[in-house]
Design a protein around this motif. Structure first.
Motif, PDB file in Angstrom:
ATOM      1  N   PRO A  51      14.427  47.424 -38.817  1.00 30.40           N
ATOM      2  CA  PRO A  51      13.640  47.403 -37.577  1.00 30.40           C
ATOM      3  C   PRO A  51      12.879  46.087 -37.363  1.00 30.40           C
ATOM      4  CG  PRO A  51      13.348  49.493 -38.723  1.00 30.40           C
ATOM      5  CD  PRO A  51      14.072  48.571 -39.663  1.00 30.40           C
ATOM      6  N   SER A  55      14.941  45.828 -32.925  1.00 30.05           N
ATOM      7  CA  SER A  55      14.432  47.125 -32.484  1.00 30.05           C
ATOM      8  C   SER A  55      13.778  46.947 -31.127  1.00 30.05           C
ATOM      9  CB  SER A  55      13.440  47.701 -33.501  1.00 30.05           C
ATOM     10  OG  SER A  55      12.354  46.838 -33.692  1.00 30.05           O
ATOM     11  N   GLU A  56      13.553  48.070 -30.482  1.00 31.04           N
ATOM     12  CA  GLU A  56      12.865  48.071 -29.186  1.00 31.04           C
ATOM     13  C   GLU A  56      13.559  47.146 -28.183  1.00 31.04           C
ATOM     14  OE1 GLU A  56       8.941  47.014 -30.446  1.00 31.04           O
ATOM     15  OE2 GLU A  56       8.806  48.791 -31.711  1.00 31.04           O
TER      16      GLU A  56
END
Length: 180
Positions: A51, A55-56
């Motif tokens: 992550p 990520s995001e």
């Protein structure tokens, strides 16, 4: 591929490492990759790392430098044990937009190594899908990675976020019942 001893790693941002400054609990990516190369089945350690790379909806510069190393690690594992590595490589591709796209300021050698690693990741992924058993969720994630590595980022994103698309946007109730 960039050496794990290359001093440029300190300047490659990731989620917890903006502007070359690591947060106290942020991993130093080359140390983690070195550990994973020696202990490739350490799922917990890999799950703690990825992550920070991607990520995001964002793939940070350290992710692009990491992909060739992740391909090398995945290559050394049996098909049934490389799912997570291949999914994360696909996730980097999903977050990048078009196949092989990288940030404009990424050094050319890192960008080239990333792009050169993608075809082997696709080959390993095809072998993994064909030879290993996966539950429904992992199959969906691996198919998302496959779509991204085939140059279909929009389709990859839909597969990756299928649980979001399966809910009514106004009421939150399932629009599509997925079998268990």
């Amino acid at each position: 591929m960039i050496s794990l001893d290359d001093p440029r790693w300190r300047a490659l941002d990731h989620r917890g490492w903006p502007d070359g400054q690591g947060a106290q609990d942020a991993p130093f990516v080359p140390d983690e990759l070195r550990y994973l190369a020696a202990h490739p089945t350490s799922g917990g350690r890999f799950n703690d790392l990825w992550p920070y790379l991607c990520s995001e909806g964002t793939a940070w510069p350290a992710a692009y430098a990491s992909v060739p190393h992740l391909v090398t690690i995945a290559r050394g594992l049996p098909a049934a044990q490389r799912d997570d590595y291949l999914y994360v490589i696909g996730l980097v591709a999903i977050c990048s937009g078009g196949l092989g796209e990288v940030p404009d300021d990424l050094p050319d050698d890192i960008a080239d190594a990333y792009r050169n690693a993608l075809p082997e990741a696709l080959t390993l992924l095809a072998e993994t899908l064909a030879t290993a058993e996966h539950d429904q969720i992992m199959t969906r994630y691996l198919l998302a990675a496959m779509a991204a590595l085939k140059g279909h980022p929009e389709y990859a994103e839909i597969l990756n976020d299928l649980d979001v698309y399966a809910e009514c946007q106004s009421c939150g109730k399932p629009m599509l019942e997925l079998p268990e």
